[in-house]
Design a protein around this motif. Structure first.
Motif, short mmCIF file in Angstrom:
data_model
loop_
_atom_site.label_atom_id
_atom_site.label_comp_id
_atom_site.label_asym_id
_atom_site.label_seq_id
_atom_site.Cartn_x
_atom_site.Cartn_y
_atom_site.Cartn_z
N ASN A 216 0.83 -1.20 0.00
CA ASN A 216 0.00 0.00 0.00
C ASN A 216 0.87 1.25 0.00
O ASN A 216 0.60 2.22 -0.72
N GLY B 100 1.30 4.07 -3.09
CA GLY B 100 1.14 5.51 -2.85
C GLY B 100 2.35 6.32 -3.31
O GLY B 100 2.22 7.40 -3.90
N LYS C 63 2.41 6.54 -7.06
CA LYS C 63 1.45 7.54 -7.54
C LYS C 63 1.97 8.96 -7.32
O LYS C 63 1.84 9.82 -8.18
N ARG C 64 2.61 9.20 -6.16
CA ARG C 64 3.15 10.53 -5.91
C ARG C 64 4.32 10.85 -6.85
O ARG C 64 4.46 11.98 -7.33
#
Length: 762
Positions: free
Chosen positions: A89, A93, A96-97
Motif C-alpha cells: 500500500n 502511494g 502515484k506521488r
C-alpha cells in the motif's frame, strides 16, 4: 397435500350424497383407487429420505472442514500478509506521488521551453525588424510565437523572464505591436508593388500576412488588388470569349439548317451587343481611371529638365543632376504619378491584346463563312461603335501615355544620374566599380526601353507598334543622344587647363563614362531588337504575329529603329573618340617617340657603339638589354598613356580610339624613319628594323584584345626598314623578278628607291 384433502372431502360429499347402492359402490371404488396411489407415492418418499439424510451428513462434514480452513486463513492474513499488504500500500502511494511529481516536472520543463521559445521569438522579430529589415524572418518569428499557448504567453513566469532592458513590455504587447507594425508595412509594400506592377513583390508580401496572424488583411488587400487591376480587362475578355463561344457552338447548326452564310448575320447582331456592352465597359473604365484628366496633365507636361538641359550652358556651372526643383518653384515632377500611368498602360495592353484576338477571330469566321479570299476585318466590325471606342479610349491614350512614360523616364534617369564611383587614371588605384563603367542612367533607360518595346508588342496592334517604335527612336535619338552629346560638349569636354598641358583627370574620366554610355546603349538596343526579330519559331515576334505580312511590318519598324539609332550613336562615338585622341592621346605621342629614340645613333662603328652603350648605363659585353632599350622605353611610355584609358573604356570604344591613335603613331614613326636618311649604316639598319618591329608589337598587343589589323597601319614603316636593310644582290634579284612590287606593295617606286638610298655608302 391440500389438493388431496380437498379431493377427499369432495369424495366424501359424493359418497354421502349417493342415492343408490351402485353410486356408493362406484364412489368407494374410486376412493380405493386413489388411496392406493397415495400410498405408493408415500412409499417412494420414504425410500428417498434415506439418500437425502446421507447428503445432509456430507454437507455437515464439509461445513466443519471449511470452518477449520477459514480459521487458518484468518490466522495467515492477520499474521504473515498484514505487513506485506501495508508495504504494498505504501509503495503504491509512493509510485502515484512520483508519477504526479514527474508529470508536474515535465509540464514545468514544457513551460520553460515554451517561454524560452517565446523569448527567442520576441527578440528575433524585433531584431529582424531593425537594421536588417528581414521581413520574412520577422514574420517567421511571429508565426512561431503563435504556436505557443496563450496561457504561457500571458503567464506570470513569461512576464518575468521574457522582458529585457531593450524590450521592457510584456510578451503579448510586444508581439501585438510587432504584428501590427508589420501588417501596416506589408500593406504599404503590397500597394507599392501593385503600383509598380511588380508581380514578384506582390506575391512576396501576400504570403507574409498569414504568418503575422493577419490573413483577413491579406485577403482584403489582394481582393482589392484583383478588382482594381483586372476587373475591367477581365470583363472585356469574358465578353469577347462569350461571343466566340456562341459563334463556335452554333455556327455549324445555323449553316446546316438556315443555309450557308447565314451565320454572318448572327455575328453582326452579336456585334451590336458587343458594341453596347463593350462600350459600357470602356466608358466606365475610362471614368473610373480618370483617363481624360491624366491625358490633359500629360499633354501639359513641359519636360523642364530636358528643355533647360539643351539651353546654352551658363558660365561657371552646369545642369544639376538632382530632381529637386529650384527654390521657390513648384515641382512638376510630382504632378503626374508615373506608377499610375504604368498601371494604366498595363491595363490598356491587356485590353488591346484581347481586342486584337477578337478582331482576328471575327475576320476568320466571317471569311470562312463567306468567300475564299484572304481574311480581312469585316465592314460591320471596322464601322462598329466599339471599334471607335477602342480607338478613342485605348489606342490614343496608349500612344500618348507610352510616349510620356518613356520620355519622362529618360528625363528622370538623367535627373538622378550618378557616375561610377572613384574612377581614376592611376593604374595602381583599384576601381570600386565593375566594367562597363557607365552612369546609373544607362541601366534605367535601357530597362524602360525594353519594357516599353515588350509592352507595345504585347498589344498585337501593328499600327500602334509602328507608331510607338518610331517615337521611341525619336526620343532615343534626340533626348538621350542629345543629352550625352551636350554633356560631352559643355560639361566634361577634355580641354587642357593651360596651353600645352593635359586636361584634368576628372574631366577625362567623366568624358570616357559618357562615351561608354553611348556605346553600351547602342549595344543593348541592338541586343533587344535582334532577340525580338529572330526568325526562330519560338521568337516573340513569331508568336505574337503569325501573319507574315504583319510580322514583316513590325520587323521593318524595329530594324529601322535600331539602324537609325546605331548610325547616330556611331557618329557621336566617332566624334567623341576623335576629341579624346586629339586632346589626350595625341599630345603625348611625340614625346614618347622622342624619349624612346633618345641618344640613339645608327651609324656607329664598334668602338663608338661600345662607348654609347656604356654612356647609357649598360654593359658593353651584354648587349641584350641595350638591344631592347628603345622597345622598353616605348613600352613604358605607351603603357603609361594607354592602360589607364583602356581599363576605363569599353572594348568597342577603346578599339576605335586605339585605331585612330595607331594610325597617327604610324605616320610619326614613318617621318622619323625618313629622318635617318644618310645617318645609318648596315648594322644600324638592322638595329633600327629591330626597334621598329618592337614598337609595332607593343602597339598591336596593347589593346584589350590583340588587334592584328592595327599591324597593317605600320606596314609602310616595316617595308621601309626591310627595303633599307636588304643587301644589294637580294634587292637586284627582286627587282628582276618584280618581287619588290609584292614585298613592298605599300611603297611607291620612288619611295622604295628613297629607302634604298638611306644607308651610308661604305
Amino acid at each position: 397435500m391440500l389438493r388431496t384433502v380437498s379431493s377427499h372431502q369432495e369424495e366424501n360429499r359424493v359418497v354421502f350424497s349417493a342415492r343408490s347402492v351402485s353410486e356408493i359402490r362406484a364412489a368407494l371404488a374410486e376412493l380405493q383407487s386413489r388411496e392406493s396411489n397415495v400410498t405408493e407415492q408415500l412409499n417412494k418418499l420414504i425410500s428417498s429420505q434415506k439418500d437425502l439424510q446421507k447428503e445432509f451428513g456430507r454437507l455437515d462434514l464439509f461445513r466443519a472442514n471449511l470452518s477449520i480452513q477459514g480459521a487458518k486463513t484468518r490466522a495467515i492474513s492477520n499474521g504473515m500478509l498484514s505487513d506485506a499488504a501495508s508495504t504494498a500500500n505504501r509503495i503504491s502511494g509512493s509510485v502515484k506521488r512520483l508519477d504526479l511529481e514527474q508529470s508536474r516536472v515535465q509540464e514545468t520543463l514544457t513551460v520553460v521551453e515554451q517561454v524560452r521559445e517565446l523569448k527567442a521569438c520576441v527578440l528575433g522579430v524585433l531584431g529582424s525588424m531593425g537594421a536588417p529589415q528581414d521581413w520574412e524572418t520577422a514574420a517567421g518569428y511571429l508565426s512561431r510565437a503563435s504556436k505557443i499557448p496563450d496561457e504561457v504567453i500571458d503567464g506570470a513566469f513569461a512576464a518575468r523572464v521574457v522582458p529585457t532592458a531593450e524590450v521592457p513590455d510584456s510578451p503579448r504587447i510586444t508581439l501585438e505591436n510587432a504584428s501590427e507594425s508589420l501588417c501596416g508595412l506589408f500593406q504599404r509594400e503590397f500597394d507599392e508593388a501593385v503600383k509598380d506592377n511588380d508581380g514578384a513583390k506582390i506575391t512576396r508580401f501576400f504570403k507574409l500576412f498569414p504568418l503575422i496572424n493577419r490573413p483577413e488583411v491579406g485577403l482584403d488587400v489582394y481582393a482589392r488588388y484583383a478588382k482594381d487591376g483586372y476587373f475591367y480587362a477581365n470583363a472585356l475578355t469574358k465578353l469577347f470569349e462569350h461571343i466566340a463561344q456562341i459563334v463556335d457552338g452554333h455556327g455549324g447548326l445555323v449553316e446546316r439548317h438556315y443555309g450557308p452564310g447565314k451565320m454572318i448575320g448572327v455575328i453582326e447582331r452579336l456585334q451590336n451587343e458587343a458594341d453596347r456592352q463593350g462600350g459600357i465597359i470602356l466608358d466606365t473604365w475610362s471614368d473610373e481611371r480618370r483617363v481624360d484628366r491624366r491625358m490633359t496633365d500629360i499633354k501639359s507636361y513641359a519636360y523642364t529638365f530636358l528643355v533647360q538641359s539643351f539651353l546654352p550652358a551658363q558660365r561657371g556651372g552646369g545642369t544639376p543632376r538632382t530632381s529637386s526643383p529650384a527654390l521657390g518653384r513648384s515641382s512638376e515632377d510630382d504632378s503626374i504619378d508615373m506608377k499610375e500611368v504604368d498601371a494604366l498602360l498595363g491595363e490598356i495592353t491587356t485590353m488591346l491584346s484581347k481586342w486584337s484576338l477578337y478582331t482576328k477571330f471575327v475576320a476568320q469566321k466571317s471569311d470562312s463563312l463567306g468567300d475564299d479570299s484572304e481574311p480581312i476585318i469585316p465592314s460591320f466590325l471596322t464601322n462598329s461603335s466599339l471599334m471607335k471606342k477602342v480607338e478613342d479610349r485605348l489606342v490614343t491614350p496608349f500612344n500618348t501615355m507610352t510616349t510620356f512614360f518613356f520620355r519622362r523616364s529618360v528625363e528622370k534617369a538623367f535627373q538622378l544620374d550618378e557616375p561610377p564611383p572613384d574612377l581614376s587614371l592611376n593604374p595602381r588605384q583599384p576601381l570600386k566599380s565593375t566594367p562597363p563603367h557607365v552612369s546609373s542612367a544607362i541601366e534605367d533607360i535601357m530597362y524602360i526601353a525594353n519594357k516599353v518595346i515588350q509592352q507595345t508588342l504585347a498589344t498585337s496592334q501593328v499600327t500602334v507598334i509602328t507608331s510607338i517604335i518610331s517615337t521611341l527612336g525619336r526620343v532615343m535619338g534626340s533626348d538621350f543622344l542629345g543629352m550625352e552629346q551636350r554633356r560631352m560638349r559643355d560639361e566634361h569636354y577634355p580641354r587642357p587647363v593651360v596651353q600645352g598641358g593635359l586636361p584634368p583627370e576628372s574631366t577625362i574620366t567623366a568624358f570616357i563614362v559618357l562615351i561608354n554610355n553611348v556605346d553600351i546603349a547602342s549595344s543593348h538596343i541592338n541586343q533587344i531588337i535582334n532577340t525580338i526579330v529572330d526568325d526562330n519559331e519560338q521568337a516573340p515576334i513569331v508568336q505574337l504575329f503569325p501573319d507574315p505580312h504583319d510580322r514583316e511590318l513590325v520587323k521593318t519598324s524595329l530594324q529601322a529603329f535600331t539602324n537609325n539609332f546605331t548610325e547616330k550613336s556611331s557618329e557621336l562615338l566617332s566624334d567623341a573618340s576623335n576629341v579624346l585622341f586629339n586632346n589626350v592621346m595625341k599630345p603625348r605621342l611625340r614625346p614618347i617617340l622622342l624619349d624612346s629614340f633618345r641618344d640613339m645613333e645608327y651609324n656607329l662603328d664598334s668602338g663608338a657603339l661600345s662607348n654609347l652603350i656604356e654612356t647609357l648605363g649598360h654593359d658593353p659585353q651584354d648587349l641584350s638589354s641595350f638591344q631592347t632599350l628603345v622597345t622598353s622605353r616605348f613600352s613604358h611610355g605607351w603603357d603609361a598613356l594607354t592602360k589607364p584609358i583602356s581599363r576605363l573604356m569599353t572594348e568597342n570604344t577603346y578599339a576605335t580610339l586605339l585605331t585612330t591613335t595607331a594610325s597617327y603613331l604610324s605616320k610619326l614613326l614613318e617621318k622619323r624613319l625618313w629622318t635617318y636618311a644618310g645617318r645609318i649604316d648596315p648594322n644600324g639598319a638592322a638595329r633600327l628594323e629591330h626597334d621598329i618591329s618592337g614598337i609595332i608589337k607593343a602597339v598591336v598587343s596593347s589593346g584589350q584584345k590583340t588587334n592584328w589589323r592595327i599591324r597593317d597601319m605600320f606596314l609602310r614603316c616595316s617595308q621601309i626598314c626591310m627595303v633599307m636593310s636588304m643587301d644589294d644582290e637580294e634587292w637586284e634579284e627582286l627587282q628582276k623578278e618584280s618581287g619588290a612590287m609584292e614585298i613592298a606593295d605599300k611603297l611607291k617606286p620612288e619611295e622604295r628607291k628613297r629607302a634604298r638610298e638611306m644607308l651610308l655608302e661604305e
